[in-house]
Design a protein around this motif. Structure first.
Motif, PDB file in Angstrom:
ATOM      1  N   VAL A  48       0.681  -1.391   0.034  1.00 27.73           N
ATOM      2  CA  VAL A  48       0.069  -0.020   0.173  1.00 27.73           C
ATOM      3  C   VAL A  48       0.883   1.076   0.107  1.00 27.73           C
ATOM      4  N   SER A  49       1.941   1.190   0.431  1.00 28.34           N
ATOM      5  CA  SER A  49       2.820   2.529   0.909  1.00 28.34           C
ATOM      6  C   SER A  49       3.543   2.856  -0.547  1.00 28.34           C
ATOM      7  N   CYS A  50       3.642   2.154  -1.284  1.00 24.57           N
ATOM      8  CA  CYS A  50       4.539   2.513  -2.555  1.00 24.57           C
ATOM      9  C   CYS A  50       3.773   3.312  -3.724  1.00 24.57           C
ATOM     10  N   LYS A  51       2.569   3.863  -3.388  1.00 24.93           N
ATOM     11  CA  LYS A  51       1.888   4.977  -4.570  1.00 24.93           C
ATOM     12  C   LYS A  51       1.149   5.908  -3.767  1.00 24.93           C
ATOM     13  N   TYR A  52       1.069   6.825  -4.554  1.00 26.49           N
ATOM     14  CA  TYR A  52       0.123   7.848  -4.149  1.00 26.49           C
ATOM     15  C   TYR A  52      -1.405   7.462  -4.113  1.00 26.49           C
ATOM     16  N   ILE A  53      -1.969   7.228  -3.180  1.00 30.20           N
ATOM     17  CA  ILE A  53      -3.207   6.659  -2.830  1.00 30.20           C
ATOM     18  C   ILE A  53      -4.236   7.503  -2.290  1.00 30.20           C
ATOM     19  N   LYS A  54      -5.292   7.788  -2.793  1.00 29.40           N
ATOM     20  CA  LYS A  54      -6.461   8.673  -2.095  1.00 29.40           C
ATOM     21  C   LYS A  54      -7.725   7.920  -2.096  1.00 29.40           C
ATOM     22  N   VAL A  55      -8.562   8.025  -1.246  1.00 26.72           N
ATOM     23  CA  VAL A  55     -10.216   7.488  -1.213  1.00 26.72           C
ATOM     24  C   VAL A  55     -10.673   8.833  -1.517  1.00 26.72           C
ATOM     25  N   ILE A  56     -11.305   8.894  -2.742  1.00 28.01           N
ATOM     26  CA  ILE A  56     -12.249  10.120  -3.070  1.00 28.01           C
ATOM     27  C   ILE A  56     -13.487   9.564  -3.358  1.00 28.01           C
ATOM     28  N   PRO A  57     -14.579   9.896  -2.835  1.00 29.95           N
ATOM     29  CA  PRO A  57     -15.794   9.178  -2.971  1.00 29.95           C
ATOM     30  C   PRO A  57     -16.827   9.616  -4.315  1.00 29.95           C
ATOM     31  N   HIS A  58     -17.592   9.046  -4.558  1.00 26.78           N
ATOM     32  CA  HIS A  58     -18.498   9.327  -5.725  1.00 26.78           C
ATOM     33  C   HIS A  58     -19.129  10.440  -5.426  1.00 26.78           C
ATOM     34  N   PRO A  59     -19.199  11.502  -6.413  1.00 26.34           N
ATOM     35  CA  PRO A  59     -19.959  12.626  -6.273  1.00 26.34           C
ATOM     36  C   PRO A  59     -21.482  12.525  -6.362  1.00 26.34           C
ATOM     37  N   LEU A  60     -22.271  13.328  -5.840  1.00 25.11           N
ATOM     38  CA  LEU A  60     -23.706  13.120  -5.909  1.00 25.11           C
ATOM     39  C   LEU A  60     -24.100  14.011  -7.042  1.00 25.11           C
ATOM     40  N   TYR A  61     -25.189  13.548  -7.783  1.00 24.65           N
ATOM     41  CA  TYR A  61     -25.580  13.871  -8.865  1.00 24.65           C
ATOM     42  C   TYR A  61     -26.646  15.189  -8.922  1.00 24.65           C
ATOM     43  N   PRO A  62     -26.524  16.101  -9.864  1.00 24.49           N
ATOM     44  CA  PRO A  62     -27.602  17.094  -9.890  1.00 24.49           C
ATOM     45  C   PRO A  62     -29.063  16.544 -10.298  1.00 24.49           C
ATOM     46  N   VAL A  63     -29.812  17.168  -9.925  1.00 26.15           N
ATOM     47  CA  VAL A  63     -31.451  16.520 -10.019  1.00 26.15           C
ATOM     48  C   VAL A  63     -32.025  17.481 -10.805  1.00 26.15           C
ATOM     49  N   PRO A  64     -32.129  16.985 -12.153  1.00 26.58           N
ATOM     50  CA  PRO A  64     -32.954  18.040 -13.140  1.00 26.58           C
ATOM     51  C   PRO A  64     -34.559  18.208 -12.857  1.00 26.58           C
ATOM     52  N   SER A  65     -35.037  19.283 -13.126  1.00 29.09           N
ATOM     53  CA  SER A  65     -36.379  19.678 -13.037  1.00 29.09           C
ATOM     54  C   SER A  65     -37.083  19.022 -14.285  1.00 29.09           C
ATOM     55  N   VAL A  66     -38.071  18.441 -14.106  1.00 25.10           N
ATOM     56  CA  VAL A  66     -38.721  17.707 -15.563  1.00 25.10           C
ATOM     57  C   VAL A  66     -40.266  17.791 -15.314  1.00 25.10           C
ATOM     58  N   GLU A  67     -40.845  17.696 -16.476  1.00 30.26           N
ATOM     59  CA  GLU A  67     -42.266  17.610 -16.668  1.00 30.26           C
ATOM     60  C   GLU A  67     -42.908  16.590 -16.241  1.00 30.26           C
ATOM     61  N   LYS A  68     -44.029  16.820 -15.489  1.00 21.70           N
ATOM     62  CA  LYS A  68     -44.729  15.600 -14.818  1.00 21.70           C
ATOM     63  C   LYS A  68     -45.295  14.592 -15.728  1.00 21.70           C
ATOM     64  N   VAL A  69     -45.212  13.536 -15.811  1.00 16.60           N
ATOM     65  CA  VAL A  69     -45.784  12.552 -16.759  1.00 16.60           C
ATOM     66  C   VAL A  69     -46.519  11.303 -16.060  1.00 16.60           C
ATOM     67  N   LYS A  70     -47.179  10.836 -16.718  1.00 15.65           N
ATOM     68  CA  LYS A  70     -48.042   9.348 -15.994  1.00 15.65           C
ATOM     69  C   LYS A  70     -47.066   8.406 -16.166  1.00 15.65           C
TER      70      LYS A  70
END
Length: 329
Positions: free
Chosen positions: A133-155
């Protein structure tokens, strides 16, 4: 700072992970094999270098993977810095496991830095490959959250939702068979691209409560389904990282998840336990029925972390790692 990114599909509407990690303080170049010898960059950042290992054709699998390795060797000789975001611990279609493991080892040795999206995937990676583990540059960077689009209401009929690429390893056929046994009137919606052979198999076992929408989808269409769903189901346990889970959490949707270390970690990190229901082992009709009941009796709260701050910290972490690996600081 110039970073050559592979891939860099910032216009893609079905998977915006790459878009969400880009910094205004970094200049990005798109990597393509036609411009492989454009070497005017500080860092080569690769995602999914195992992509060719998913191919069914062995000659194409070997040729594609060899091209990746030769390119990484060239960068190594030229002292160009390489960062690998380890999204998966093996190819999704892992038909040649020995070749896959060898390729992953080579990717590792030819990388200067590694990014993992969870502590669980980092731990599993080093346990599987027994690296130092110590022989590299290692970073834990979590997955980002997604933008939530405004959408037209459909059935769209109220239902449980599965979305994303439909592949055999995701256990979708078992999900359908177990859902068919329920007495509920609530639909199971499945949307996403699917190979014709697997599509045919799924259609043969589907029932009246199963609705398919095959093919690529736009984010707006996905959001319409999310708005009409009582929850999202993940019917498989072979998960290293899942954008589906983060997309559902971004939209504040209930989750039915396998009870594994990775899902417990990401749900816990975002304070999303109140909207998550776990099942042990394989997906069952009982788990599906209990999840439907769970969605009807709880309200839950939004994740406890602000999306804007959370994603900004992820962008900054990538930029910092670029500087560290390249020696720009």
């Amino acid at each position: 700072m110039v970073v050559k990114m592979w891939p860099l599909e910032i216009s893609a509407s079905t998977n915006s992970y790459i878009k969400m990690i880009l910094s205004e303080n970094v200049t990005y170049k798109k990597h393509s094999w036609g411009q492989a010898f454009d070497l005017k960059f500080d860092v080569f950042h690769m995602h999914w270098p195992e992509t060719y290992l998913n191919l069914k054709s062995v000659p194409l699998k070997l040729a594609g993977t060899l091209v990746v390795i030769l390119y990484l060797l060239l960068l190594h000789v030229l002292r160009k810095k390489v960062i690998w975001t380890v999204h998966n611990l093996k190819p999704h279609e892992n038909m040649t496991p020995n070749l896959s493991k060898l390729s992953y080892r080579i990717f590792y040795y030819l990388s200067d830095g590694l990014i993992f999206l969870s502590q669980t995937s980092k731990r599993d990676f080093f346990e599987i490959f027994n690296f130092n583990v110590s022989c590299k540059y290692i970073k834990v960077i979590p997955h980002p959250l997604y933008p939530v689009p405004s959408v037209e209401k459909v059935k769209i009929d109220k239902g449980v939702l599965f979305f994303g690429l439909m592949r055999p390893y995701k256990n979708i056929d078992d999900l359908i068979e177990k859902y068919n046994k329920l007495t509920t009137s609530i639909m199971l919606h499945l949307i996403g691209s699917c190979e014709l052979n697997y599509q045919s198999k799924l259609l043969k076992i589907s029932g009246k409560k199963i609705n398919f929408e095959f093919g690529p989808y736009q984010e707006a269409r996905l959001q319409q389904y999310l708005n009409s769903s009582i929850g999202v189901v993940i019917p498989y346990t072979d998960i290293t990282n899942s954008g589906v889970i983060f997309r559902a959490m971004s939209a504040n949707i209930n989750l039915l998840l396998p009870d594994i270390a990775y899902t417990r970690e990401v749900v816990g990190d975002l304070g999303y336990e109140s909207k998550s229901f776990f099942y042990k082992g394989s997906i069952t009709s009982e788990a599906l029925g209990n999840f439907i009941a769970f969605t009807q009796r709880q309200g839950g709260k939004l994740p406890s972390v602000r999306q804007e701050h959370y994603n900004t910290s992820i962008i900054k972490a990538h930029s910092k790692l670029y500087c560290t690996v390249s020696g720009s600081w």
